[in-house]
Design an enzyme around this catalytic site. Structure first.
Site, mmCIF file in Angstrom:
data_model
loop_
_atom_site.group_PDB
_atom_site.id
_atom_site.type_symbol
_atom_site.label_atom_id
_atom_site.label_comp_id
_atom_site.label_asym_id
_atom_site.label_seq_id
_atom_site.Cartn_x
_atom_site.Cartn_y
_atom_site.Cartn_z
ATOM 1 N N GLU A 149 -40.607 -21.706 36.394
ATOM 2 C CA GLU A 149 -41.438 -21.563 37.603
ATOM 3 C C GLU A 149 -42.142 -22.856 37.956
ATOM 4 O O GLU A 149 -42.708 -22.988 39.030
ATOM 5 C CB GLU A 149 -42.468 -20.450 37.429
ATOM 6 C CG GLU A 149 -41.876 -19.108 37.044
ATOM 7 C CD GLU A 149 -40.659 -18.749 37.886
ATOM 8 O OE1 GLU A 149 -39.567 -18.612 37.292
ATOM 9 O OE2 GLU A 149 -40.794 -18.636 39.111
ATOM 10 N N PRO A 155 -40.283 -30.278 44.857
ATOM 11 C CA PRO A 155 -40.482 -30.082 46.306
ATOM 12 C C PRO A 155 -41.818 -30.635 46.790
ATOM 13 O O PRO A 155 -42.022 -30.798 47.990
ATOM 14 C CB PRO A 155 -40.435 -28.551 46.471
ATOM 15 C CG PRO A 155 -39.840 -28.020 45.216
ATOM 16 C CD PRO A 155 -40.169 -29.007 44.141
ATOM 17 N N ASP A 171 -26.612 -56.389 56.393
ATOM 18 C CA ASP A 171 -25.764 -56.248 57.567
ATOM 19 C C ASP A 171 -24.673 -57.299 57.525
ATOM 20 O O ASP A 171 -24.905 -58.450 57.183
ATOM 21 C CB ASP A 171 -26.585 -56.403 58.842
ATOM 22 C CG ASP A 171 -27.282 -55.111 59.191
ATOM 23 O OD1 ASP A 171 -27.824 -55.007 60.287
ATOM 24 O OD2 ASP A 171 -27.266 -54.178 58.354
ATOM 25 N N ARG A 184 -24.879 -46.104 45.047
ATOM 26 C CA ARG A 184 -23.971 -46.655 46.064
ATOM 27 C C ARG A 184 -24.532 -47.886 46.763
ATOM 28 O O ARG A 184 -23.797 -48.617 47.410
ATOM 29 C CB ARG A 184 -23.552 -45.574 47.083
ATOM 30 C CG ARG A 184 -24.665 -45.057 47.940
ATOM 31 C CD ARG A 184 -24.175 -44.052 48.969
ATOM 32 N NE ARG A 184 -23.373 -44.670 50.027
ATOM 33 C CZ ARG A 184 -23.848 -45.465 50.984
ATOM 34 N NH1 ARG A 184 -25.132 -45.754 51.019
ATOM 35 N NH2 ARG A 184 -23.051 -45.974 51.884
#
Ligand code: 9WO
Length: 275
Positions: free
Chosen positions: A129, A102, A182, A167
């Site tokens: 922890e 995190p 694109d 992906r």
């Protein structure tokens, strides 16, 4: 035509105390397909295999006291050193080593694309922890978070990173081009995972045309492909404006898009008594 697609593949080395956790992930869906197709190679390593004591100890009590246990540095350093001596591109240095935590930089599509440019990625999954800080400072080259919430460990985060990166590799989604390029034939909302050009996706419908009193928008049944394209574009913009206005700063917008956002702004101002 000959296959001119560049050979691009990524080898993931995942270090975990729960190797069996990854069995289902490798057995289904996109990661299985990419493994079979040779675009991704996923190697799971049991951290306990890199311990040297007979109890295969990976954790210890925190210096300074407090609850719970902390992952020891030695097995993690030994694991990364062993992994660095095996697999493709052994001579390429330094090996990117990502600690899932995190405290890391928040994963987004731009970071997924950056990682998809690497040929190898080592993913370290924390547990208990926490992880000895020397792993973050002296072993990992990068620290990544998948969101501002606490998990029980890094395994789910590692799976998220692998799927988001895989992906993007050429050939994985069926299209021979990399999906980040694109393409004119690409429908809006399918080219970069945030909808076309950094927007949220437009709504999708399938049969039946009416379900429990809820109808499919008429335009989608009209067969007018120009009108459908414009409707989808406007839906994507409207939803992004309503739900994630922060994304619009980065989005690629043309003059018509900007005009439509201006209309959204006016419409909300007139229906809003404070303005
Ligand atoms: C616990 C905690 C409690 C209060 C305030 C902050 C806190 N952070 C943590 C914490 O980081 N716990 C970790 C849980 C300990 C190591 C295993 N855990 C974990 C979470 N590993 N990886 C994640 C995670 C979460 C989001 N994105 C990537 C990884």
């Amino acid at each position: 035509m000959m296959d001119l697609r560049p050979i691009r593949d990524v080898t993931f080395d995942v270090i975990t105390i729960f190797p069996e956790f990854f069995a289902s992930i490798l057995d289904y869906g996109l990661l299985k397909r990419a493994s079979a197709g040779g675009q991704a190679s996923i190697r799971i390593h049991d951290l306990r295999d890199f311990t040297e004591d007979r109890h295969r100890t990976v954790d210890d009590r925190p210096f300074g006291g407090g609850p719970g246990m902390v992952l020891k540095p030695e097995p993690l350093f030994r694991a990364v050193e062993a992994i660095g001596k095996t697999g493709p591109g052994v001579l390429e240095r330094p090996l990117p080593v990502i600690l899932l935590s995190p405290q890391g930089r928040l994963l987004n599509q731009r970071i997924a694309e950056e990682l998809a440019g690497e040929s190898r990625l080592v993913l370290i999954c924390g547990r208990y922890e926490g992880v000895d800080e020397r792993v973050a400072t002296g072993l990992a080259t990068d620290e990544i978070s998948i969101g501002d919430y606490v998990l029980a460990g890094g395994e789910l985060a590692a799976a998220v990173v692998m799927e988001a990166v895989t992906r993007l590799l050429p050939g994985v989604l069926g299209n021979e081009e990399s999906p980040r390029q694109d393409s004119f034939s690409e429908p809006a909302g399918k080219d970069d995972g945030l909808g076309a050009r950094g927007l949220l996706d437009c709504p999708h419908y399938t049969r039946p045309p009416e379900f429990r009193g809820m109808s499919v928008p008429e335009v989608l049944l009209s067969g007018d492909h120009g009108a459908i394209r414009r409707w989808r574009r406007r839906q994507a913009i409207a939803r992004t404006w309503q739900r994630r206005r922060d994304l619009l700063q980065q989005a690629t917008l043309d003059a018509e898009d900007v005009k439509f956002i201006d209309e959204l702004r006016r419409a909300s101002a007139t229906s809003n008594t404070e303005d």
